[in-house]
Design a protein around this motif. Structure first.
Motif, PDB file in Angstrom:
ATOM      1  N   ASP A  70       0.739  -1.188  -0.152  1.00 39.22           N
ATOM      2  CA  ASP A  70      -0.008   0.098   0.082  1.00 39.22           C
ATOM      3  C   ASP A  70       0.876   0.879   0.223  1.00 39.22           C
ATOM      4  N   THR A  71       2.553   1.034   0.218  1.00 33.90           N
ATOM      5  CA  THR A  71       3.244   2.593   0.421  1.00 33.90           C
ATOM      6  C   THR A  71       4.145   2.071  -0.456  1.00 33.90           C
ATOM      7  N   ASP A  72       5.107   3.512  -1.082  1.00 36.41           N
ATOM      8  CA  ASP A  72       5.987   2.595  -0.958  1.00 36.41           C
ATOM      9  C   ASP A  72       7.415   2.838   0.307  1.00 36.41           C
ATOM     10  N   GLY A  73       7.275   2.725   1.138  1.00 36.35           N
ATOM     11  CA  GLY A  73       7.552   3.110   2.343  1.00 36.35           C
ATOM     12  C   GLY A  73       7.916   4.743   2.995  1.00 36.35           C
ATOM     13  N   CYS A  74       8.154   4.702   3.832  1.00 40.89           N
ATOM     14  CA  CYS A  74       8.738   5.860   4.617  1.00 40.89           C
ATOM     15  C   CYS A  74       9.808   6.121   4.749  1.00 40.89           C
ATOM     16  N   PRO A  75      10.421   7.181   4.510  1.00 41.83           N
ATOM     17  CA  PRO A  75      11.742   7.575   4.632  1.00 41.83           C
ATOM     18  C   PRO A  75      12.078   8.184   5.928  1.00 41.83           C
ATOM     19  N   THR A  76      13.107   8.657   7.041  1.00 41.89           N
ATOM     20  CA  THR A  76      13.041   9.494   8.046  1.00 41.89           C
ATOM     21  C   THR A  76      13.522  10.544   7.570  1.00 41.89           C
ATOM     22  N   ILE A  77      13.211  11.421   7.029  1.00 39.51           N
ATOM     23  CA  ILE A  77      14.065  13.198   6.834  1.00 39.51           C
ATOM     24  C   ILE A  77      13.947  14.072   7.711  1.00 39.51           C
ATOM     25  N   ILE A  78      15.140  14.984   8.410  1.00 37.38           N
ATOM     26  CA  ILE A  78      15.366  16.068   8.633  1.00 37.38           C
ATOM     27  C   ILE A  78      15.239  16.566   8.382  1.00 37.38           C
ATOM     28  N   GLY A  79      15.176  18.090   8.513  1.00 36.68           N
ATOM     29  CA  GLY A  79      15.951  19.115   8.053  1.00 36.68           C
ATOM     30  C   GLY A  79      16.950  19.642   8.518  1.00 36.68           C
ATOM     31  N   GLU A  80      16.967  21.016   8.218  1.00 33.08           N
ATOM     32  CA  GLU A  80      18.249  21.777   8.996  1.00 33.08           C
ATOM     33  C   GLU A  80      17.475  22.310   9.958  1.00 33.08           C
ATOM     34  N   ASP A  81      18.540  22.432  11.529  1.00 29.54           N
ATOM     35  CA  ASP A  81      18.615  23.192  12.571  1.00 29.54           C
ATOM     36  C   ASP A  81      17.852  22.193  13.209  1.00 29.54           C
ATOM     37  N   CYS A  82      17.159  21.233  13.477  1.00 33.39           N
ATOM     38  CA  CYS A  82      16.033  20.433  14.332  1.00 33.39           C
ATOM     39  C   CYS A  82      16.919  20.342  15.274  1.00 33.39           C
ATOM     40  N   VAL A  83      16.201  19.648  16.667  1.00 37.08           N
ATOM     41  CA  VAL A  83      16.485  19.504  17.863  1.00 37.08           C
ATOM     42  C   VAL A  83      15.669  17.770  18.168  1.00 37.08           C
ATOM     43  N   ILE A  84      16.693  17.038  18.469  1.00 35.52           N
ATOM     44  CA  ILE A  84      15.542  15.624  18.404  1.00 35.52           C
ATOM     45  C   ILE A  84      16.991  15.156  19.907  1.00 35.52           C
ATOM     46  N   GLY A  85      15.588  14.897  21.237  1.00 36.61           N
ATOM     47  CA  GLY A  85      15.667  15.646  22.612  1.00 36.61           C
ATOM     48  C   GLY A  85      16.467  13.723  22.728  1.00 36.61           C
ATOM     49  N   HIS A  86      17.198  13.735  24.136  1.00 43.26           N
ATOM     50  CA  HIS A  86      17.761  11.988  24.191  1.00 43.26           C
ATOM     51  C   HIS A  86      16.628  11.124  24.554  1.00 43.26           C
ATOM     52  N   MET A  87      17.206  10.188  23.736  1.00 40.21           N
ATOM     53  CA  MET A  87      15.800   9.045  23.673  1.00 40.21           C
ATOM     54  C   MET A  87      14.697   9.015  23.525  1.00 40.21           C
ATOM     55  N   ALA A  88      15.039  10.146  21.974  1.00 35.03           N
ATOM     56  CA  ALA A  88      13.823  10.098  20.944  1.00 35.03           C
ATOM     57  C   ALA A  88      13.639   8.697  19.816  1.00 35.03           C
ATOM     58  N   VAL A  89      12.697   7.983  19.622  1.00 33.45           N
ATOM     59  CA  VAL A  89      12.232   6.897  18.511  1.00 33.45           C
ATOM     60  C   VAL A  89      11.769   7.858  17.925  1.00 33.45           C
ATOM     61  N   VAL A  90      12.503   8.367  16.501  1.00 36.21           N
ATOM     62  CA  VAL A  90      11.844   8.987  15.155  1.00 36.21           C
ATOM     63  C   VAL A  90      11.765   6.992  13.999  1.00 36.21           C
ATOM     64  N   HIS A  91      10.398   7.456  13.208  1.00 36.11           N
ATOM     65  CA  HIS A  91      10.151   5.937  12.776  1.00 36.11           C
ATOM     66  C   HIS A  91       9.936   6.493  11.393  1.00 36.11           C
ATOM     67  N   GLY A  92      10.267   6.363  10.566  1.00 34.88           N
ATOM     68  CA  GLY A  92       9.302   6.596   9.327  1.00 34.88           C
ATOM     69  C   GLY A  92       8.619   8.041   9.447  1.00 34.88           C
ATOM     70  N   CYS A  93      10.057   9.041   9.078  1.00 33.59           N
ATOM     71  CA  CYS A  93       8.314  10.022   9.667  1.00 33.59           C
ATOM     72  C   CYS A  93       9.796  12.281   8.559  1.00 33.59           C
ATOM     73  N   THR A  94       9.053  12.974   8.633  1.00 30.96           N
ATOM     74  CA  THR A  94       9.164  13.920   8.186  1.00 30.96           C
ATOM     75  C   THR A  94       9.398  15.570   9.679  1.00 30.96           C
ATOM     76  N   LEU A  95      10.992  15.090   9.802  1.00 32.20           N
ATOM     77  CA  LEU A  95      11.217  16.758  10.579  1.00 32.20           C
ATOM     78  C   LEU A  95      10.872  18.383   9.186  1.00 32.20           C
TER      79      LEU A  95
END
Length: 196
Positions: A81-106
């Motif tokens: 049902d999908t081509d899948g989901c990459p994980t794309i992080i833009g510029e100047d983003c902050v991802i805090g300690h112990m976060a889980v980022v799965h197949g999404c866009t920031l």
């Protein structure tokens, strides 16, 4: 100098012919594991004991973004049902300690708080925040500058420009901090307080 030679204290592995690409100004801390189709941009930083596994899709970390200690990035591969989901992080983003980022866009200047989870096909808008401990369920979109909290995450309020500017301050601080850690590591010393 190869990537492995630049970061001998990290695990940087190819997967099925795809080799991580790490900009010469980026920082990768000891204990980090970066596998497969992963791109890390200029002055970005991946901190202690993070895992970025780009095996069934790609991961991109934009310029000056920081992925803080213990965070895990993965992806969703293609399925009927999908081509899948990459994980794309833009510029100047902050991802805090112990976060889980799965197949999404920031988008640029997005913020993911400590211990938060962002799931498949989510989008966190420019200058938006997923608060510490929050869970953004699959397919949810946080509009620019909004703060979402809770499990499942829901809208709390909109940030003003001064609050969004604090995200930029955090990225600048992490760029400087990464330089200090890199200097100590390349001088043959572990950062203060660390054990060998």
């Amino acid at each position: 100098m190869s990537t492995a030679e630049r970061f001998p204290w990290a695990t940087i592995l190819p997967f099925e012919g795809k080799v991580p690409r790490i900009h010469e100004t980026a920082f990768v801390a000891p204990g980090a594991r970066i596998i497969g189709d992963v791109t890390i941009g200029p002055q970005a930083s991946v901190w202690y004991n993070c895992v970025l596994r780009g095996d069934i899709h790609r991961i991109e970390v934009g310029a000056r973004s920081n992925v803080q200690d213990g965070s895990v990035f993965h992806v969703e591969g293609p399925r009927p049902d999908t081509d899948g989901c990459p994980t794309i992080i833009g510029e100047d983003c902050v991802i805090g300690h112990m976060a889980v980022v799965h197949g999404c866009t920031l988008e640029d200047r997005a913020f993911v708080g400590m211990g938060a989870v962002a799931m498949d096909d989510c989008r966190i808008g420019e200058g938006a925040m997923l608060a510490a401990g929050a869970l953004l369920s699959p397919g949810k979109k946080i509009p620019p500058r909004e703060i979402w909290v809770g499990r499942p995450a829901k809208f709390l309020r909109t940030q003003d420009p001064a609050q969004v500017e604090k995200i930029r301050f955090q990225t600048e601080r992490y760029c400087r901090l990464a330089e200090r850690h890199m200097a100590e590591l390349t001088a043959g010393q572990m950062p203060r307080g660390a054990t060998s």
